[in-house]
Design a protein around this motif. Structure first.
Motif, PDB file in Angstrom:
ATOM      1  N   GLU A  14       0.896  -1.176  -0.201  1.00 52.26           N
ATOM      2  CA  GLU A  14       0.128   0.143   0.382  1.00 52.26           C
ATOM      3  C   GLU A  14       0.927   1.482   0.104  1.00 52.26           C
ATOM      4  O   GLU A  14       1.867   1.028   0.714  1.00 52.26           O
ATOM      5  CB  GLU A  14      -1.003  -0.083   1.179  1.00 52.26           C
ATOM      6  N   SER A  52      -4.158   2.394  -0.793  1.00 54.03           N
ATOM      7  CA  SER A  52      -4.549   3.085  -0.142  1.00 54.03           C
ATOM      8  C   SER A  52      -3.602   4.668   0.631  1.00 54.03           C
ATOM      9  O   SER A  52      -3.117   4.846   1.234  1.00 54.03           O
ATOM     10  CB  SER A  52      -4.500   2.232   1.527  1.00 54.03           C
ATOM     11  N   LYS A 104      -8.128   2.314  -2.233  1.00 51.64           N
ATOM     12  CA  LYS A 104      -9.066   1.749  -0.910  1.00 51.64           C
ATOM     13  C   LYS A 104      -9.486   3.340  -0.319  1.00 51.64           C
ATOM     14  O   LYS A 104      -8.669   4.278   0.003  1.00 51.64           O
ATOM     15  CB  LYS A 104      -8.707   1.129  -0.434  1.00 51.64           C
ATOM     16  N   ASP A 105     -10.798   3.020   0.173  1.00 55.19           N
ATOM     17  CA  ASP A 105     -11.089   4.245   1.239  1.00 55.19           C
ATOM     18  C   ASP A 105     -11.312   5.948   0.695  1.00 55.19           C
ATOM     19  O   ASP A 105     -10.787   6.757   0.821  1.00 55.19           O
ATOM     20  CB  ASP A 105     -11.028   4.718   1.787  1.00 55.19           C
TER      21      ASP A 105
END
Length: 609
Positions: free
Chosen positions: A306, A326, A344-345
């Motif tokens: 990440e 991320s 992600k997110d």
């Protein structure tokens, strides 16, 4: 493994290195093949591939492995090997290359003592030891210093170094010679791309502008100044021109030599300008030391882990082919560009980036934009082409007054705000790219016309709607600055309108059927350079004398005409002609094929005649 075996199975990404190597080994054991490994720069690369893992079997089945590399690495390979060393340029060829860069014909005409320059130039060319990159770089530098005394000083001060260091010295000299710190920043920024990356110049220019590298010059748009910067780097041979835009006359695609890329990466990190990280080399550049500055720009390339930026105060984050991205909350972020990655997110992170100027997500998954995106009041460019968006783009996007370039594709463009409540103030908006898969009850095209009609500063309009109502042509009435137009997919078009902007240089129209000959209208556009049309079903097509005065490229798709009539003087600058699937085009006039500029003719799915 994906390239060799042609597999797109996502489970491959979960295999470890040994498992990948074993599967490649087993596959190649049963297959006669040629495997090409380009740019193998380190001995460790081959050791990892064929000693630790043994990906390539020693099978006597006629298979071959071709490496492009340095001679010392080629000699290191511990299998039966034939080394083919590339020959250096001889003295005459070296001088030809150097002089083509340093003394092009248009400069020779204004030099009084050309013989003196040639005498010094030949000596300098000899110093480059037949290396094309060194010759091109030095030639680019010398072209900016047409002073015999300075050429003589360079010759006297020539350092005694090995070939690799010689090129580094010339790059350093060229870099310091760049006319201002803006251009030096633009050059170093290219290290943010992976090696061998084919760089789209319009996209690079958007990044430069968002970073603040392009100064405001009276009577020049920022894009025009940036295009001059690209041309300057190309003239100095600091970047290589891959393709030029025929319609706009500027450089469209570039790349940079690996040695120059390495130099940029090291210099950028040394100056605290940019950090580059990838899985193979870790952090590119010199080892960290106490006097290294903290960089506020990071580029992450081909990482399976990440993203973890070194500082929460980071201003620029670029990512290429990241298995899992991320992104933490970065309140000072100005530039975010990620491609071929899984996010992600993302929604919760982007809403807090109130200083964001550039947002690009290309070929990414997991993309969700927050409804509060309209609060990013400094956003200049948003590019979501080829990404899978899990929800519609919020309407609040159109409330951002600073937008310059909008690219929304793959059917997830938002419907416009209701006509009565439109609050557009897009004085900066120049590029609009919309791809809408279908027009349904949620998208009234009449409202779309009202919505788009207020964007009167556009220079580029790409509108792809399935189906496209002919009402789209009414947009042009309030878009006098359009230079590049693409419209599709039109249904049945009975005739073309007369109200095309006179400034248009590139026009692309895709229709199911065009009933009336489009040429009498389009040939009157004074600036048209590139024309692509699809769907004409008339029996004849006519081009009059003096028609299409600037046209250089013509591409016709699915034209069923039986005869193409042209008068002498038409399309006098036509360079490229492409006829695709024009089955009924039995007679192409001889006058057209005899045009003096016509150089490339492509016939695809056209009967022989």
């Amino acid at each position: 493994m994906k390239q060799i075996m042609g597999s797109t199975d996502e489970s491959i990404d979960k295999l470890n290195e040994y498992e990948v190597g074993q599967k490649i080994h087993d596959f190649l054991l049963q297959t006669k093949c040629l495997v090409v490994l380009d740019d193998v720069w380190e001995t460790d690369t081959w050791e990892q591939l064929n000693r630790s893992i043994r990906a390539f079997p020693d099978a006597a089945n006629g298979s071959r492995i071709l490496l492009t590399t340095r001679k010392d690495i080629a000699n290191h390979v511990q299998i039966p090997t034939h080394v083919h060393p590339l020959k250096k340029l001889d003295e005459e060829k070296s001088w030809e290359l150097l002089s083509s860069k340093a003394l092009p014909s248009y400069k020779r005409s204004v030099i009084h003592d050309v013989d003196e320059f040639e005498k010094l130039g030949r000596k300098l060319a000899k110093k480059c030891d037949g290396l094309p990159l060194a010759l091109a770089l030095l030639g680019g530098y010398l072209s900016k210093h047409l002073n015999a005394r300075e050429w003589s000083d360079i010759l006297l001060d020539w350092p005694s170094t090995r070939n690799g260091q010689m090129v580094q010295n010339i790059v350093g000299r060229s870099y310091k010679d760049l006319p201002n710190h803006y251009l030096r920043s633009c050059f170093l920024y290219i290290a943010s791309y992976p090696k061998d990356y084919i760089i789209d110049v319009p996209r690079l220019i958007e990044l430069w502008i968002a970073e603040g590298f392009i100064p405001k010059i009276p009577n020049h748009k920022l894009e025009e100044t940036a295009e001059m910067y690209v041309a300057e780097l190309a003239q100095r041979s600091l970047v290589e021109v891959i393709e030029r835009s025929r319609a706009h006359g500027c450089i469209d695609i570039i790349n940079i030599h690996d040695i120059l890329h390495d130099w940029c990466a090291k210099e950028a990190r040394r100056d605290g300008f940019l950090d580059v990280k990838n899985e193979t080399t870790g952090q590119v550049g010199e080892p960290a030391s106490s006097n290294n500055l903290v960089s506020y720009r990071s580029s992450f390339q081909s990482l399976s882990n990440e993203i973890l930026p070194g500082t929460t105060n980071i201003r620029t984050l670029l990512g290429f082919e990241l298995q899992s991205a991320s992104v933490p909350k970065l309140r000072l972020l100005r530039v975010l560009s990620i491609e071929k990655s899984t996010l992600k997110d993302f929604c919760t992170v982007i809403s807090g980036c109130i200083h964001l100027r550039y947002l690009r997500l290309g070929n990414c998954g997991g993309v969700v934009l927050p409804s509060s995106i309209g609060q990013l009041l400094y956003l200049q460019t948003i590019d979501l082409r080829d990404s899978y968006l899990e929800s519609q783009v919020p309407k609040s996007l159109w409330d951002i007054p600073s937008l310059r370039n909008v690219y929304l594709d793959d059917g997830f463009s938002p419907p416009p705000p209701p006509a009565k409540s439109v609050r557009l103030n897009h004085k900066e908006l120049q590029t609009l790219f919309l791809g809408i898969s279908h027009v349904g009850t949620k998208l009234c095209f009449h409202d779309m016309v009202i919505f788009l009609g207020q964007m009167n500063q556009l220079t580029t309009l790409f509108l792809m709607i399935f189906p496209m109502p002919t009402e789209a042509f009414s947009l042009f009435a309030n878009m006098p600055h359009l230079v590049d137009i693409t419209l599709g997919q039109l249904g049945v078009l009975y005739k073309l309108p007369h109200e095309f902007p006179q400034s248009v240089r590139r026009l692309v129209l895709y229709a199911d059927v065009i009933r009336q000959d489009p040429m009498p209208i389009l040939e009157k556009l004074p600036c048209l350079v590139v024309l692509k049309l699809e769907g004409y079903e008339g029996k004849t097509m006519s081009c009059s004398a003096q028609g299409f005065p600037q046209l250089q490229e013509l591409e016709l798709h699915r034209f069923s005409v039986e005869e193409w009539r042209t008068e002498e003087g038409t399309m006098s600058k036509l360079f490229i002609l492409t006829l695709w699937k024009c089955e009924k085009m039995i007679k192409v006039c001889e006058e057209l094929l005899d045009l003096s500029y016509l150089s490339h003719v492509t016939l695809a799915k056209v009967p022989y005649f």
